[in-house]
Design a protein around this motif. Sequence first.
Motif, PDB file in Angstrom:
ATOM      1  N   LEU A  30     134.700  85.274 118.709  1.00  0.00           N
ATOM      2  CA  LEU A  30     135.176  84.987 117.134  1.00  0.00           C
ATOM      3  C   LEU A  30     134.524  86.109 117.010  1.00  0.00           C
ATOM      4  O   LEU A  30     135.199  86.382 115.741  1.00  0.00           O
ATOM      5  N   THR A  31     133.433  86.354 117.348  1.00  0.00           N
ATOM      6  CA  THR A  31     133.169  88.246 116.919  1.00  0.00           C
ATOM      7  C   THR A  31     133.728  88.715 117.304  1.00  0.00           C
ATOM      8  O   THR A  31     133.429  90.197 116.369  1.00  0.00           O
ATOM      9  N   ARG A  32     134.585  88.678 118.025  1.00  0.00           N
ATOM     10  CA  ARG A  32     135.777  90.015 118.626  1.00  0.00           C
ATOM     11  C   ARG A  32     135.055  91.020 119.285  1.00  0.00           C
ATOM     12  O   ARG A  32     135.637  93.050 119.156  1.00  0.00           O
ATOM     13  N   ARG A  33     134.096  90.465 119.842  1.00  0.00           N
ATOM     14  CA  ARG A  33     133.212  91.619 120.804  1.00  0.00           C
ATOM     15  C   ARG A  33     132.965  91.625 121.543  1.00  0.00           C
ATOM     16  O   ARG A  33     132.250  90.707 122.340  1.00  0.00           O
ATOM     17  N   HIS A  34     133.594  92.843 122.759  1.00  0.00           N
ATOM     18  CA  HIS A  34     133.672  92.548 123.987  1.00  0.00           C
ATOM     19  C   HIS A  34     134.090  91.498 124.584  1.00  0.00           C
ATOM     20  O   HIS A  34     133.680  90.645 125.512  1.00  0.00           O
ATOM     21  N   VAL A  35     135.281  90.851 124.068  1.00  0.00           N
ATOM     22  CA  VAL A  35     135.793  89.597 124.682  1.00  0.00           C
ATOM     23  C   VAL A  35     136.411  90.274 126.046  1.00  0.00           C
ATOM     24  O   VAL A  35     136.014  89.621 127.158  1.00  0.00           O
ATOM     25  N   GLY A  36     136.923  91.355 126.152  1.00  0.00           N
ATOM     26  CA  GLY A  36     137.407  91.152 127.679  1.00  0.00           C
ATOM     27  C   GLY A  36     136.611  91.635 128.258  1.00  0.00           C
ATOM     28  O   GLY A  36     136.573  90.496 130.033  1.00  0.00           O
ATOM     29  N   LEU A  37     134.968  92.248 128.133  1.00  0.00           N
ATOM     30  CA  LEU A  37     134.252  92.256 130.049  1.00  0.00           C
ATOM     31  C   LEU A  37     133.517  91.239 129.510  1.00  0.00           C
ATOM     32  O   LEU A  37     133.646  90.539 130.637  1.00  0.00           O
ATOM     33  N   VAL A  38     133.432  90.088 129.070  1.00  0.00           N
ATOM     34  CA  VAL A  38     132.837  88.984 128.739  1.00  0.00           C
ATOM     35  C   VAL A  38     133.835  87.087 129.455  1.00  0.00           C
ATOM     36  O   VAL A  38     133.401  86.804 130.602  1.00  0.00           O
ATOM     37  N   VAL A  39     135.342  87.385 129.341  1.00  0.00           N
ATOM     38  CA  VAL A  39     136.967  86.932 130.893  1.00  0.00           C
ATOM     39  C   VAL A  39     135.956  87.616 131.589  1.00  0.00           C
ATOM     40  O   VAL A  39     136.469  86.608 132.504  1.00  0.00           O
ATOM     41  N   ALA A  40     135.791  88.587 131.429  1.00  0.00           N
ATOM     42  CA  ALA A  40     136.556  89.359 133.205  1.00  0.00           C
ATOM     43  C   ALA A  40     135.325  88.646 133.751  1.00  0.00           C
ATOM     44  O   ALA A  40     135.019  88.546 135.103  1.00  0.00           O
ATOM     45  N   ILE A  41     133.916  89.227 133.387  1.00  0.00           N
ATOM     46  CA  ILE A  41     132.648  88.733 133.854  1.00  0.00           C
ATOM     47  C   ILE A  41     132.630  87.075 134.324  1.00  0.00           C
ATOM     48  O   ILE A  41     132.272  86.763 135.684  1.00  0.00           O
ATOM     49  N   LEU A  96     131.020  86.460 108.884  1.00  0.00           N
ATOM     50  CA  LEU A  96     132.316  87.251 109.494  1.00  0.00           C
ATOM     51  C   LEU A  96     133.114  88.357 109.595  1.00  0.00           C
ATOM     52  O   LEU A  96     133.419  88.005 108.757  1.00  0.00           O
ATOM     53  N   ASP A  97     132.661  89.922 109.393  1.00  0.00           N
ATOM     54  CA  ASP A  97     133.869  90.938 109.082  1.00  0.00           C
ATOM     55  C   ASP A  97     134.142  90.783 110.414  1.00  0.00           C
ATOM     56  O   ASP A  97     133.886  91.427 111.703  1.00  0.00           O
ATOM     57  N   PRO A  98     135.907  90.703 111.257  1.00  0.00           N
ATOM     58  CA  PRO A  98     136.371  91.003 112.046  1.00  0.00           C
ATOM     59  C   PRO A  98     136.372  92.667 112.223  1.00  0.00           C
ATOM     60  O   PRO A  98     136.548  93.025 113.560  1.00  0.00           O
ATOM     61  N   LEU A  99     136.255  93.438 110.859  1.00  0.00           N
ATOM     62  CA  LEU A  99     137.061  94.270 111.252  1.00  0.00           C
ATOM     63  C   LEU A  99     135.235  95.452 111.702  1.00  0.00           C
ATOM     64  O   LEU A  99     135.628  96.501 111.971  1.00  0.00           O
ATOM     65  N   ASP A 100     133.922  95.075 111.915  1.00  0.00           N
ATOM     66  CA  ASP A 100     132.839  95.290 111.851  1.00  0.00           C
ATOM     67  C   ASP A 100     132.080  95.392 113.079  1.00  0.00           C
ATOM     68  O   ASP A 100     132.459  94.249 114.585  1.00  0.00           O
ATOM     69  N   GLY A 101     132.139  96.522 113.691  1.00  0.00           N
ATOM     70  CA  GLY A 101     132.056  96.638 114.951  1.00  0.00           C
ATOM     71  C   GLY A 101     130.673  96.875 115.391  1.00  0.00           C
ATOM     72  O   GLY A 101     130.559  96.966 116.176  1.00  0.00           O
ATOM     73  N   LEU A 160     140.292  80.481 125.712  1.00  0.00           N
ATOM     74  CA  LEU A 160     138.765  80.867 125.234  1.00  0.00           C
ATOM     75  C   LEU A 160     138.430  81.353 124.374  1.00  0.00           C
ATOM     76  O   LEU A 160     138.863  81.393 123.520  1.00  0.00           O
ATOM     77  N   GLY A 161     138.830  83.056 125.232  1.00  0.00           N
ATOM     78  CA  GLY A 161     138.381  84.220 124.468  1.00  0.00           C
ATOM     79  C   GLY A 161     138.702  84.660 123.864  1.00  0.00           C
ATOM     80  O   GLY A 161     138.802  84.956 122.559  1.00  0.00           O
ATOM     81  N   PHE A 162     139.986  84.506 124.075  1.00  0.00           N
ATOM     82  CA  PHE A 162     141.265  85.432 122.598  1.00  0.00           C
ATOM     83  C   PHE A 162     141.765  84.711 122.474  1.00  0.00           C
ATOM     84  O   PHE A 162     142.329  85.265 120.904  1.00  0.00           O
ATOM     85  N   GLY A 163     141.700  82.975 122.380  1.00  0.00           N
ATOM     86  CA  GLY A 163     142.183  82.800 121.575  1.00  0.00           C
ATOM     87  C   GLY A 163     141.525  82.118 120.322  1.00  0.00           C
ATOM     88  O   GLY A 163     142.033  82.728 119.100  1.00  0.00           O
ATOM     89  N   ALA A 164     139.998  82.391 120.492  1.00  0.00           N
ATOM     90  CA  ALA A 164     138.897  82.550 119.583  1.00  0.00           C
ATOM     91  C   ALA A 164     139.641  84.145 118.724  1.00  0.00           C
ATOM     92  O   ALA A 164     138.821  83.512 117.642  1.00  0.00           O
ATOM     93  N   ARG A 165     139.406  84.569 119.726  1.00  0.00           N
ATOM     94  CA  ARG A 165     139.741  85.614 119.043  1.00  0.00           C
ATOM     95  C   ARG A 165     140.632  86.614 117.627  1.00  0.00           C
ATOM     96  O   ARG A 165     140.132  86.544 116.663  1.00  0.00           O
ATOM     97  N   ALA A 166     141.751  85.081 118.144  1.00  0.00           N
ATOM     98  CA  ALA A 166     143.279  85.493 117.019  1.00  0.00           C
ATOM     99  C   ALA A 166     142.160  84.607 115.488  1.00  0.00           C
ATOM    100  O   ALA A 166     142.988  84.711 114.724  1.00  0.00           O
ATOM    101  N   ALA A 167     141.555  83.381 116.439  1.00  0.00           N
ATOM    102  CA  ALA A 167     141.036  82.837 114.735  1.00  0.00           C
ATOM    103  C   ALA A 167     140.353  83.288 114.403  1.00  0.00           C
ATOM    104  O   ALA A 167     139.616  82.759 113.214  1.00  0.00           O
ATOM    105  N   SER A 168     139.395  84.408 114.522  1.00  0.00           N
ATOM    106  CA  SER A 168     137.853  85.414 114.196  1.00  0.00           C
ATOM    107  C   SER A 168     138.526  85.245 112.221  1.00  0.00           C
ATOM    108  O   SER A 168     137.408  84.785 111.657  1.00  0.00           O
ATOM    109  N   ARG A 169     139.616  85.658 111.913  1.00  0.00           N
ATOM    110  CA  ARG A 169     139.872  86.292 110.067  1.00  0.00           C
ATOM    111  C   ARG A 169     139.437  84.783 109.710  1.00  0.00           C
ATOM    112  O   ARG A 169     138.324  84.478 108.618  1.00  0.00           O
ATOM    113  N   VAL A 170     139.662  83.340 110.166  1.00  0.00           N
ATOM    114  CA  VAL A 170     139.628  82.025 109.687  1.00  0.00           C
ATOM    115  C   VAL A 170     138.205  81.964 109.609  1.00  0.00           C
ATOM    116  O   VAL A 170     137.369  81.347 108.565  1.00  0.00           O
ATOM    117  N   MET A 171     136.998  82.730 110.327  1.00  0.00           N
ATOM    118  CA  MET A 171     135.284  82.106 110.390  1.00  0.00           C
ATOM    119  C   MET A 171     134.670  84.049 109.611  1.00  0.00           C
ATOM    120  O   MET A 171     133.174  83.914 109.978  1.00  0.00           O
TER     121      MET A 171
END
Length: 198
Positions: A30-41, A96-101, A160-171
Amino acid sequence: MTAAVPGLLTGLSLIVAIGAQNAYVLKQGLTRRHVGLVVAICAVSDALLITIGVSGVGALVRDHPTALTVLRWVGAGYLAAYGLRSLWKARRPQGLDPLDGGGAGRRSVAATALALTYLNPHVYLDTVLMLGSIANQHGDARWWFAAGAVAGSFLWFTTLGFGARAASRVMSRPTTWRVLDLGIGVVMIALAVRLLRG
């Protein structure tokens, strides 16, 4: 090959349940931060533990209950602290600001994902003992069963990770994050209590 489908379904049935690991993957998505890393781990850790279980190491874990007891107490303490931190954050939610890094760095995110995975004794019971035992009932096809379970893990965490990432703008509303942080806090503390009660 026919053992791969039961492996996939069994793996999914064990991993889809609400837990600390899934809550963290969802939050990072949802925060779109390091999603690939968390999913991989999470997915690679599951694959490793499933492989260990199918290799017969589950019996070793079963024969050393003291290690699981220590892990249970450490894991419960970690989950309780994480849950309390989420409840504290819910007091003053931010949108949540999806563009905030900003937010936690890669090391911190990776350390949390590893802790939520390896400090949870249920991970060992589910993946090493249970999946290992079920897989070994398939005889020579046990590695196909394991492959199915590993595929289920990768499928679930990626969705779960990337599906939530896609919905992050709603959050983006603070109220939504208050509810999410409260929910995560309650789940983490409930899991900690459940661990302590055995």
